[in-house]
Scaffold this motif. Structure first.
Motif, mmCIF file in Angstrom:
data_model
loop_
_atom_site.group_PDB
_atom_site.id
_atom_site.type_symbol
_atom_site.label_atom_id
_atom_site.label_comp_id
_atom_site.label_asym_id
_atom_site.label_seq_id
_atom_site.Cartn_x
_atom_site.Cartn_y
_atom_site.Cartn_z
ATOM 1 N N ILE A 164 41.168 0.643 -19.160
ATOM 2 C CA ILE A 164 39.988 1.278 -18.567
ATOM 3 C C ILE A 164 39.259 0.204 -17.774
ATOM 4 O O ILE A 164 38.828 -0.808 -18.332
ATOM 5 C CB ILE A 164 39.054 1.856 -19.658
ATOM 6 N N LEU A 165 39.132 0.417 -16.466
ATOM 7 C CA LEU A 165 38.518 -0.576 -15.591
ATOM 8 C C LEU A 165 37.219 -0.039 -15.005
ATOM 9 O O LEU A 165 37.112 1.145 -14.676
ATOM 10 C CB LEU A 165 39.462 -0.948 -14.449
ATOM 11 N N SER A 166 36.241 -0.932 -14.882
ATOM 12 C CA SER A 166 34.950 -0.591 -14.301
ATOM 13 C C SER A 166 34.665 -1.558 -13.158
ATOM 14 O O SER A 166 35.348 -2.575 -13.010
ATOM 15 C CB SER A 166 33.859 -0.690 -15.373
ATOM 16 N N SER A 167 33.659 -1.251 -12.366
ATOM 17 C CA SER A 167 33.320 -2.155 -11.253
ATOM 18 C C SER A 167 32.464 -3.323 -11.716
ATOM 19 O O SER A 167 32.322 -4.319 -11.011
ATOM 20 C CB SER A 167 32.586 -1.385 -10.145
ATOM 21 N N LYS A 168 31.897 -3.211 -12.915
ATOM 22 C CA LYS A 168 31.063 -4.302 -13.444
ATOM 23 C C LYS A 168 31.203 -4.358 -14.957
ATOM 24 O O LYS A 168 31.500 -3.349 -15.599
ATOM 25 C CB LYS A 168 29.596 -4.097 -13.051
ATOM 26 N N PRO A 169 31.009 -5.550 -15.547
ATOM 27 C CA PRO A 169 31.132 -5.678 -17.005
ATOM 28 C C PRO A 169 30.126 -4.789 -17.725
ATOM 29 O O PRO A 169 29.055 -4.460 -17.186
ATOM 30 C CB PRO A 169 30.833 -7.160 -17.256
ATOM 31 N N GLU A 170 30.462 -4.401 -18.943
ATOM 32 C CA GLU A 170 29.576 -3.561 -19.746
ATOM 33 C C GLU A 170 29.268 -4.240 -21.069
ATOM 34 O O GLU A 170 30.091 -4.979 -21.606
ATOM 35 C CB GLU A 170 30.236 -2.199 -20.029
ATOM 36 N N GLU A 171 28.096 -3.983 -21.577
ATOM 37 C CA GLU A 171 27.768 -4.443 -22.921
ATOM 38 C C GLU A 171 28.480 -3.528 -23.906
ATOM 39 O O GLU A 171 28.205 -2.328 -23.962
ATOM 40 C CB GLU A 171 26.249 -4.406 -23.142
ATOM 41 N N ARG A 172 29.394 -4.084 -24.691
ATOM 42 C CA ARG A 172 30.213 -3.264 -25.573
ATOM 43 C C ARG A 172 29.885 -3.457 -27.054
ATOM 44 O O ARG A 172 30.577 -2.940 -27.908
ATOM 45 C CB ARG A 172 31.703 -3.584 -25.353
ATOM 46 N N GLY A 173 28.823 -4.231 -27.347
ATOM 47 C CA GLY A 173 28.527 -4.483 -28.753
ATOM 48 C C GLY A 173 29.552 -5.436 -29.333
ATOM 49 O O GLY A 173 29.962 -6.412 -28.700
ATOM 50 N N LYS A 174 30.024 -5.141 -30.528
ATOM 51 C CA LYS A 174 30.984 -6.009 -31.197
ATOM 52 C C LYS A 174 32.383 -5.761 -30.636
ATOM 53 O O LYS A 174 32.932 -4.672 -30.776
ATOM 54 C CB LYS A 174 30.961 -5.751 -32.698
ATOM 55 N N VAL A 175 32.947 -6.786 -29.994
ATOM 56 C CA VAL A 175 34.291 -6.670 -29.427
ATOM 57 C C VAL A 175 35.268 -7.483 -30.269
ATOM 58 O O VAL A 175 34.876 -8.394 -31.002
ATOM 59 C CB VAL A 175 34.319 -7.148 -27.955
ATOM 60 N N ARG A 222 44.863 -8.716 -10.530
ATOM 61 C CA ARG A 222 44.567 -10.024 -9.924
ATOM 62 C C ARG A 222 43.786 -9.873 -8.623
ATOM 63 O O ARG A 222 42.819 -10.599 -8.364
ATOM 64 C CB ARG A 222 45.891 -10.760 -9.661
ATOM 65 N N ASP A 223 44.199 -8.918 -7.774
ATOM 66 C CA ASP A 223 43.598 -8.791 -6.449
ATOM 67 C C ASP A 223 42.184 -8.214 -6.499
ATOM 68 O O ASP A 223 41.303 -8.647 -5.753
ATOM 69 C CB ASP A 223 44.481 -7.918 -5.557
ATOM 70 N N TYR A 224 41.951 -7.224 -7.361
ATOM 71 C CA TYR A 224 40.658 -6.546 -7.368
ATOM 72 C C TYR A 224 39.678 -7.125 -8.397
ATOM 73 O O TYR A 224 38.464 -6.963 -8.254
ATOM 74 C CB TYR A 224 40.852 -5.042 -7.635
ATOM 75 N N ARG A 225 40.214 -7.755 -9.435
ATOM 76 C CA ARG A 225 39.387 -8.437 -10.436
ATOM 77 C C ARG A 225 38.329 -7.522 -11.070
ATOM 78 O O ARG A 225 37.192 -7.935 -11.327
ATOM 79 C CB ARG A 225 38.729 -9.687 -9.841
ATOM 80 N N PHE A 226 38.683 -6.269 -11.300
ATOM 81 C CA PHE A 226 37.779 -5.361 -12.005
ATOM 82 C C PHE A 226 37.759 -5.728 -13.489
ATOM 83 O O PHE A 226 38.809 -6.014 -14.073
ATOM 84 C CB PHE A 226 38.235 -3.902 -11.877
ATOM 85 N N PRO A 227 36.591 -5.703 -14.120
ATOM 86 C CA PRO A 227 36.535 -5.972 -15.560
ATOM 87 C C PRO A 227 37.252 -4.878 -16.357
ATOM 88 O O PRO A 227 37.133 -3.692 -16.062
ATOM 89 C CB PRO A 227 35.030 -5.957 -15.873
ATOM 90 N N ILE A 228 38.026 -5.307 -17.359
ATOM 91 C CA ILE A 228 38.629 -4.377 -18.312
ATOM 92 C C ILE A 228 37.598 -4.095 -19.396
ATOM 93 O O ILE A 228 37.132 -5.012 -20.061
ATOM 94 C CB ILE A 228 39.905 -4.980 -18.929
ATOM 95 N N VAL A 229 37.224 -2.835 -19.564
ATOM 96 C CA VAL A 229 36.174 -2.492 -20.524
ATOM 97 C C VAL A 229 36.712 -1.712 -21.727
ATOM 98 O O VAL A 229 35.972 -1.410 -22.664
ATOM 99 C CB VAL A 229 35.030 -1.699 -19.854
ATOM 100 N N GLY A 230 38.006 -1.381 -21.703
ATOM 101 C CA GLY A 230 38.575 -0.641 -22.824
ATOM 102 C C GLY A 230 40.057 -0.406 -22.629
ATOM 103 O O GLY A 230 40.649 -0.798 -21.604
ATOM 104 N N GLU A 231 40.658 0.243 -23.610
ATOM 105 C CA GLU A 231 42.076 0.574 -23.551
ATOM 106 C C GLU A 231 42.319 1.880 -24.291
ATOM 107 O O GLU A 231 41.488 2.305 -25.108
ATOM 108 C CB GLU A 231 42.927 -0.545 -24.171
#
Length: 274
Positions: free
Chosen positions: A178-189, A70-79
């Motif tokens: 898995i968190l990143s600093s910016k959203p990623e294009e992941r193709g088909k999610v 909640r505080d950092y709001r990093f995009p989740i890009v995987g698990e």
């Protein structure tokens, strides 16, 4: 240039094992003493990703980490899901009869409680980390001490496994985000993590969940957390999965009508293989 991935704990920990499972072993892992330190490194651009445990099949959700999300709001890009396997390890040429002390993280010790009760000759000591216990045995050449830790720690610190799979529950899994600093294009999610608030009226949450159900969206996780400083108000964190992207898009449009502070924390590929 290798990808830099922040892990909680030291090398040889379950977090590092999860990082290797997700990214492969051609990465540089960065040790952090806390989950917050991982978030700070990502915020400062010193790492590319962080691997954060979010729930365990025995211990449940790691609630403080929801606060960090909640505080950092990093995009989740995987698990990544990891089968938690714990082993008793010691220096080479040390036998189990030589062991007087057993050391590990308190949760790992708890998860091996049956084994430890069956071996009352061991004096049990709590440590800050499973892998740190293995490292200590190795560095200090402790011939009377064994560590309970992952297999990766034995390999990394030159220890031999005396007893394998000593955990009580053989079906213990931890889920990592898995968190990143910016959203990623992941193709088909096909999976998303979402947060929102609802009103306090009768059936408010039920109405939102019904929107997902009517669009054939599977709700795989729901977690509530109190809104800071507000009585009887909650943030709801949900994970949803779908087969048809159009169904998911339609569900989101409907849910927006019944929620406030709606946030898509990440859309990614479901990855629950262990």
């Amino acid at each position: 240039m290798n990808i830099k991935v922040a892990i909680q704990g030291i090398k040889g920990s379950f977090h590092e094992e999860a990082a290797y499972k997700y990214f492969g072993d051609k990465i540089e892992t960065v040790e952090c003493e806390s989950f917050k330190k991982m978030c700070e490194l990502l915020k400062q651009g010193k790492v590319d990703y962080i691997v954060m445990a979010i729930e365990n099949s025995i211990a449940g959700s790691l609630l403080p980490n929801y606060n960090l999300l909640r505080d950092y709001r990093f995009p989740i890009v995987g698990e990544a899901y990891l089968h938690i396997k714990l082993h008793l390890m010691a220096l080479p040429d040390v036998s189990i009869q030589d062991i007087k002390y057993v050391e590990s993280h308190p949760i790992a010790l708890q998860q091996c409680n049956d084994y430890l009760e069956e071996n009352p000759q061991f004096k049990v000591t709590e440590a800050e980390d499973t892998a740190a216990s293995a490292k200590k045995v190795s560095e200090l050449q402790l011939r009377d001490t064994a560590a309970i830790a992952p297999q990766l720690a034995a390999k990394l610190y030159g220890l031999e496994i005396l007893e394998r799979r000593i955990e009580t529950n053989k079906k213990n899994y931890t889920r990592f985000l898995i968190l990143s600093s910016k959203p990623e294009e992941r193709g088909k999610v096909n999976k998303a993590s979402i947060s929102f608030q609802t009103g306090n009226g009768v059936g408010s949450l039920s109405t939102v969940l019904q929107c997902f159900a009517e669009q054939n969206i599977n709700l795989s996780k729901i977690q509530s957390m109190p809104v800071l400083g507000k009585r009887n108000e909650y943030d709801f964190y949900v994970d949803v999965e779908w087969k048809d992207q159009a169904d998911y898009d339609a569900a989101i449009r409907r849910v927006l009508k019944y929620t406030s502070n709606f946030n898509i924390m990440g859309e990614y590929v479901k990855n629950d293989k262990v």
